[in-house]
Write an enzyme that holds these catalytic residues in place. Structure first.
Site, short mmCIF file in Angstrom:
data_model
loop_
_atom_site.label_atom_id
_atom_site.label_comp_id
_atom_site.label_asym_id
_atom_site.label_seq_id
_atom_site.Cartn_x
_atom_site.Cartn_y
_atom_site.Cartn_z
CE1 TYR A 264 -4.44 -0.11 -0.29
CE2 TYR A 264 -4.12 2.02 0.72
CZ TYR A 264 -4.91 1.15 0.03
OH TYR A 264 -6.17 1.52 -0.34
CE LYS B 50 -7.41 5.68 0.66
NZ LYS B 50 -8.46 6.46 -0.03
#
Ligand code: NAP
Length: 268
Positions: free
Chosen positions: A157, A164
């Site tokens: 990720y 995020k």
């Protein structure tokens, strides 16, 4: 039975690429409950799909908007003001990081890729919330989409996890700024859902399988489940909830240790 009528309410939905998109999963129940919706999309290539998806909705508004472009955002909100007059909610389901950032080790992230990911995936919420709040004269609600990689390391990720984290922090600061005006801002942290954006993440297939296998409920979540929580977060069902990150991940985020079999003693 509690039912909610959204007739007379208006909302902006950002980030529908196709019917699997999380934005569409949230939009569908909102439209079914009577809300009038505007959809913003990044490029003209998406318009035919959106036209088809929305053909049965009540006077949908379709508007092109690259969230990395302030002029596009200004034009979008000017259109919303002209067409709707005011706004009740926003669904922000937009994110992007260059493909290499998912494939290469995190430490290799380039400055330009960092900027792009942060701009599209985190700053865009701030830019949207500021403009949307001006149209929310009776209060309102904004929901954005996040993922557990904001607070834990999730292999691959990488840069999107950092973006995020910035997004979830932005939710709290926006909620603080806009609370006095009755505008709530929350993040919905979803477990893996098979979408176009998810497919661009190296190793997503494996992550999807493991998330289901290891979750408390021993299954993956569905797009509809994310849709229903998104619905709740932009309607009165979640009145009083703001600055929050709400998980729809079958309990995965709350587990501190993974055992192969429930009840197995890790010491033996
Ligand atoms: P999706 O269907 O691919 O939606 C992502 C949307 O973002 C697409 O419509 C994409 O447009 C749009 N977008 C990217 N850059 C943009 C820009 N500069 N301006 C305007 N729009 C832009 O995938 P999704 O999974 O539903 O993603 C929605 C949100 O959920 C994202 O924030 C994602 O990180 C989050 N999320 C997804 C999962 C999952 O497993 N799927 C889990 C947790 C959170 P294009 O198609 O033109 O690129």
């Amino acid at each position: 039975m509690y039912s909610i009528d959204l007739a007379g309410k208006t909302g902006l939905v950002m980030g529908v690429t196709n019917r699997r998109s999380i934005a569409w999963q949230i939009a569908e129940p909102l439209a079914q409950a009577g809300a009038r919706l505007a959809f913003s999309y990044q490029g003209e290539r998406l318009r035919p799909t959106l036209e088809k998806l929305t053909e049965k909705l009540d006077r949908p508004l379709l508007a092109e908007c690259d969230v990395a472009n302030d002029a596009d955002l200004d034009e979008l909100f000017a259109t919303l003001r002209a067409e709707f007059g005011r706004l009740d909610f926003v669904v922000h389901a937009v994110a992007y990081a260059p493909k290499e950032t998912f494939a290469e080790p995190f430490r290799k992230v380039r400055r330009d890729d960092w900027r792009t990911a942060m701009d599209v995936s985190a700053y865009s919420l701030v830019a949207v919330a500021d403009r949307a709040a001006e149209l929310m004269d009776e209060g309102g609600a904004i929901v954005t989409l996040s993922y557990l990689a904001a607070e834990r390391v999730v292999p691959h990720y990488n840069m999107m996890g950092v973006a995020k984290a910035a997004l979830e922090a932005s939710v709290r600061y926006l909620a603080y700024d806009l609370g006095p005006a009755g505008v709530r801002v929350n993040a919905l942290s979803a477990g893996p859902v098979r979408t176009v954006a998810a497919r661009s993440i190296a190793g997503f297939g494996d992550m999807y399988g493991e998330a289901g296998r290891l979750s408390m409920m021993k299954r993956n979540i569905t797009g509809e489940e994310v849709g229903r929580m998104g619905f709740a977060l932009v309607t009165d069902l979640s009145g009083g909830v703001t600055g929050e990150t709400v998980y729809v991940d079958a309990g995965f985020h709350a587990i501190g240790m993974f055992l192969d079999e429930p009840g197995e003693d890790p010491a033996t």
